[in-house]
Design a protein around this motif. Sequence first.
Motif, PDB file in Angstrom:
ATOM      1  N   PRO A  24       0.817  -1.211   0.000  1.00  0.00           N
ATOM      2  CA  PRO A  24       0.000   0.000   0.000  1.00  0.00           C
ATOM      3  C   PRO A  24       0.857   1.269   0.000  1.00  0.00           C
ATOM      4  N   GLN A  25       0.370   2.278  -0.635  1.00  0.00           N
ATOM      5  CA  GLN A  25       0.989   3.611  -0.646  1.00  0.00           C
ATOM      6  C   GLN A  25       2.328   3.651  -1.373  1.00  0.00           C
ATOM      7  N   GLU A  26       2.690   2.568  -2.038  1.00  0.00           N
ATOM      8  CA  GLU A  26       3.984   2.584  -2.720  1.00  0.00           C
ATOM      9  C   GLU A  26       3.813   2.575  -4.228  1.00  0.00           C
ATOM     10  N   ASN A  27       4.787   3.128  -4.889  1.00  0.00           N
ATOM     11  CA  ASN A  27       4.810   3.108  -6.347  1.00  0.00           C
ATOM     12  C   ASN A  27       3.538   3.674  -6.981  1.00  0.00           C
ATOM     13  N   LEU A  28       2.973   4.675  -6.338  1.00  0.00           N
ATOM     14  CA  LEU A  28       1.793   5.300  -6.945  1.00  0.00           C
ATOM     15  C   LEU A  28       2.251   6.072  -8.184  1.00  0.00           C
ATOM     16  N   CYS A  29       1.567   5.838  -9.266  1.00  0.00           N
ATOM     17  CA  CYS A  29       1.953   6.430 -10.544  1.00  0.00           C
ATOM     18  C   CYS A  29       1.800   7.951 -10.494  1.00  0.00           C
ATOM     19  N   LEU A  30       2.837   8.627 -10.924  1.00  0.00           N
ATOM     20  CA  LEU A  30       2.827  10.086 -10.902  1.00  0.00           C
ATOM     21  C   LEU A  30       1.846  10.652 -11.933  1.00  0.00           C
ATOM     22  N   GLU A  31       1.508   9.837 -12.916  1.00  0.00           N
ATOM     23  CA  GLU A  31       0.604  10.275 -13.970  1.00  0.00           C
ATOM     24  C   GLU A  31      -0.859  10.090 -13.560  1.00  0.00           C
ATOM     25  N   CYS A  32      -1.237   8.895 -13.144  1.00  0.00           N
ATOM     26  CA  CYS A  32      -2.658   8.632 -12.877  1.00  0.00           C
ATOM     27  C   CYS A  32      -2.971   8.514 -11.385  1.00  0.00           C
ATOM     28  N   GLY A  33      -1.935   8.465 -10.572  1.00  0.00           N
ATOM     29  CA  GLY A  33      -2.165   8.425  -9.126  1.00  0.00           C
ATOM     30  C   GLY A  33      -2.480   7.058  -8.573  1.00  0.00           C
ATOM     31  N   MET A  34      -2.548   6.069  -9.445  1.00  0.00           N
ATOM     32  CA  MET A  34      -2.884   4.724  -8.977  1.00  0.00           C
ATOM     33  C   MET A  34      -1.649   3.838  -9.006  1.00  0.00           C
ATOM     34  N   GLN A  35      -1.717   2.756  -8.258  1.00  0.00           N
ATOM     35  CA  GLN A  35      -0.610   1.811  -8.297  1.00  0.00           C
ATOM     36  C   GLN A  35      -0.855   0.815  -9.429  1.00  0.00           C
ATOM     37  N   HIS A  36      -0.018   0.859 -10.423  1.00  0.00           N
ATOM     38  CA  HIS A  36      -0.230  -0.023 -11.576  1.00  0.00           C
ATOM     39  C   HIS A  36      -0.148  -1.495 -11.191  1.00  0.00           C
ATOM     40  N   GLN A  37       0.704  -1.820 -10.215  1.00  0.00           N
ATOM     41  CA  GLN A  37       0.817  -3.216  -9.790  1.00  0.00           C
ATOM     42  C   GLN A  37      -0.525  -3.752  -9.315  1.00  0.00           C
ATOM     43  N   ALA A  38      -1.222  -2.923  -8.538  1.00  0.00           N
ATOM     44  CA  ALA A  38      -2.524  -3.362  -8.024  1.00  0.00           C
ATOM     45  C   ALA A  38      -3.521  -3.508  -9.179  1.00  0.00           C
ATOM     46  N   LEU A  39      -3.510  -2.530 -10.098  1.00  0.00           N
ATOM     47  CA  LEU A  39      -4.407  -2.619 -11.254  1.00  0.00           C
ATOM     48  C   LEU A  39      -4.119  -3.883 -12.051  1.00  0.00           C
ATOM     49  N   GLU A  40      -2.824  -4.155 -12.220  1.00  0.00           N
ATOM     50  CA  GLU A  40      -2.446  -5.330 -13.005  1.00  0.00           C
ATOM     51  C   GLU A  40      -2.822  -6.616 -12.292  1.00  0.00           C
TER      52      GLU A  40
END
Length: 230
Positions: A157-173
Motif C-alpha cells: 500500500p501507498q507505494e509506487n503510486l503512478c505520478l501520472e494517474c495516481g494509482m498503483q499499476h501493480q494493483a491494477l495489473e
Amino acid sequence: VKGATTTSQQKTGEYIVSIPVVEPDDASVLDSEKMWEILHYVHERPLGVRPAEVAKEFDIRINQAYDKLRKLERAGYLVHQKRRGKPGKEAERKTLLYFSRPWGYTQLNADFENDVLRKKYGKLVMEAVKPSLVGFFKQVLEDLKKNPDLKKWYPSPQENLCLECGMQHQALELFYALAAFAAEVTSDESYDMYQVLLDNGYITQKKFKEYTTRSGDDEQWVLSDNTPRA
Ligand SMILES: [Zn+2]
C-alpha cells in the motif's frame, strides 16, 4: 496502513507477462530487444522516466532515446507528461516524462464493445458480475496480505503510486490478472461451459465426451468442481 515488510521500490512481481499488439506497426515497434527492455524499464518506474535517463541506461544518444520512447507511445504502451520548461526543442525534450500504461487491459473491437457490450450488457455486468469479481479481488488481496508464503505477490500500500494517474499499476495489473483468470477458468475449465458449447453446436460430441470425462492425475480439473449433470 503500511505492511510490515514494505521497502521502497519493492517489486511485487509481474502478474501479466503479455502486452497487446493491435496493429502490424506495434509488432515492428517491439522488433528489437532494446525496445522490450526500454518498455520494461519504464514499466517498472511509476515516477516516470526522462529520455536522458533512457539514453544513459541503454547507452544510446538522447535523440535515439526520445525516438524510441515516442514510438512506444505511438503504439499505445506509454504516455508522456510535459513538465514546464524553457521553450525550445532541446529544453522541451528534457522535460518530457514517460509513463507506462498498466499492462493487462484487453483491446476490444470498439464497435463490439460500444454498440453491443456496453449498450446491452453494461447493466447486467454491474449487477451480476461486478459484485462477485470485486469480492474475489478483495478476498485475494486479504489472503496475499495475511499469508507469509504469498506476501511477495501483495502490492504494498501507498507505494509506487503512478505520478501520472495516481494509482498503483501493480494493483491494477493484479486485478486484471484476477479477472483474466476468472474468465479463463469459467470459459475453459468448467463443465457448464462445455455444455453450452455442446448445446450450441460449437464442439464435437466426441471432444465433449473426452474433455468432460478425463480423470488423469493432472487432468481431473474439468470435473474436479463441476459435477456433470446426466
Ligand atoms: Zn498511471
